[in-house]
Motif scaffolding. Structure first.
Motif, short mmCIF file in Angstrom:
data_model
loop_
_atom_site.label_atom_id
_atom_site.label_comp_id
_atom_site.label_asym_id
_atom_site.label_seq_id
_atom_site.Cartn_x
_atom_site.Cartn_y
_atom_site.Cartn_z
N THR A 31 -9.12 0.40 12.42
CA THR A 31 -7.81 0.90 12.04
C THR A 31 -7.12 -0.16 11.19
O THR A 31 -6.94 -1.29 11.63
CB THR A 31 -6.98 1.20 13.31
OG1 THR A 31 -7.70 2.13 14.12
CG2 THR A 31 -5.63 1.78 12.95
N LYS A 32 -6.78 0.21 9.97
CA LYS A 32 -6.24 -0.77 9.02
C LYS A 32 -4.72 -0.77 9.00
O LYS A 32 -4.09 0.27 9.11
CB LYS A 32 -6.75 -0.48 7.61
CG LYS A 32 -8.26 -0.41 7.49
CD LYS A 32 -8.90 -1.70 7.93
CE LYS A 32 -10.41 -1.63 7.76
NZ LYS A 32 -11.10 -2.56 8.61
N ARG A 33 -4.17 -1.94 8.80
CA ARG A 33 -2.72 -2.09 8.64
C ARG A 33 -2.43 -2.29 7.16
O ARG A 33 -3.06 -3.11 6.50
CB ARG A 33 -2.21 -3.28 9.42
CG ARG A 33 -0.80 -3.67 9.02
CD ARG A 33 -0.17 -4.69 9.93
NE ARG A 33 0.68 -3.94 10.83
CZ ARG A 33 0.79 -4.18 12.12
NH1 ARG A 33 0.10 -5.13 12.68
NH2 ARG A 33 1.58 -3.45 12.87
N SER A 34 -1.49 -1.53 6.64
CA SER A 34 -1.14 -1.68 5.23
C SER A 34 0.35 -1.57 5.02
O SER A 34 1.04 -2.56 4.96
CB SER A 34 -1.91 -0.64 4.39
OG SER A 34 -1.66 -0.84 3.03
N CYS A 35 0.88 -0.37 4.93
CA CYS A 35 2.29 -0.20 4.52
C CYS A 35 3.28 -0.44 5.64
O CYS A 35 4.42 -0.79 5.38
CB CYS A 35 2.50 1.19 3.93
SG CYS A 35 2.44 2.53 5.14
N ASP A 36 2.90 -0.21 6.87
CA ASP A 36 3.77 -0.34 8.04
C ASP A 36 4.94 0.63 8.06
O ASP A 36 5.88 0.45 8.83
CB ASP A 36 4.31 -1.77 8.19
CG ASP A 36 3.33 -2.68 8.90
OD1 ASP A 36 2.47 -2.18 9.64
OD2 ASP A 36 3.43 -3.91 8.70
N VAL A 37 4.92 1.64 7.19
CA VAL A 37 6.02 2.61 7.17
C VAL A 37 5.52 4.06 7.12
O VAL A 37 6.22 4.95 6.64
CB VAL A 37 7.00 2.35 6.01
CG1 VAL A 37 7.79 1.07 6.25
CG2 VAL A 37 6.29 2.31 4.68
N GLN A 38 4.30 4.29 7.58
CA GLN A 38 3.79 5.66 7.71
C GLN A 38 3.66 6.37 6.37
O GLN A 38 3.89 7.56 6.25
CB GLN A 38 4.71 6.46 8.65
CG GLN A 38 4.12 7.70 9.20
CD GLN A 38 5.06 8.38 10.18
OE1 GLN A 38 6.13 7.90 10.53
NE2 GLN A 38 4.65 9.53 10.66
#
Length: 156
Positions: A31-38
């Protein structure tokens, strides 16, 4: 919660996000983290079979629910047909969006096993490919939908 088909229990703080628990505490790094805003879909997991942005979902909100991450897609060491279709069509470049895309496609195909191209495009609108590999991704999904038997075995 049920995580990738098995019961899982973890002590959490009320403010912990699902992505942090999955990645940092349960070591599920797919599971990747990118924008943090959905917005980008890189953190997509399935909650009770539907796509959810783990970057904006409190872990407490998935209590007693079923969570599927990319690590739970392949069964008994065998890739899922969606994964096989993506590989067969080269539907990944850097691969950052691939876990979220595959989970979103799995959810779509559970709801509609024969979606139109328009439906596929609409369903994946929340998943952004930063390499702009949309043509290959769409080709893979359409071929899987039109020729599912091609992707049922590992020989593909």
């Amino acid at each position: 919660m049920t995580l990738n088909g098995s019961e899982a229990s973890v002590e959490i703080e009320p403010s912990e996000l699902l992505i942090d628990v999955l990645r940092d505490r349960l070591r599920l790094k797919g599971t990747k983290r990118s924008c943090d805003v959905q917005v980008c879909g890189a953190c997509t997991v399935l909650v009770d079979g539907l796509p959810a942005s783990s970057c904006s979902t409190l872990c407490a909100d998935v209590h007693e629910r079923s969570i599927t991450t990319i690590e739970g897609v392949a069964k008994a060491g065998k890739l899922d047909p969606v994964q096989r279709a993506f590989i067969a069509h080269g539907a990944l470049q850097c691969g950052f969006c691939t876990p979220g895309m595959i989970l979103a496609v799995k959810s779509l195909l559970e709801l509609d096993p024969h979606p139109s191209e328009e439906t596929i495009r609409h369903y994946l609108r929340g998943n952004i490919c930063r390499c702009t590999g949309y043509v290959k991704i769409l080709e893979a999904i359409l071929d899987l939908v039109q020729n599912p038997s091609r992707y049922q075995t590992e020989t593909q």
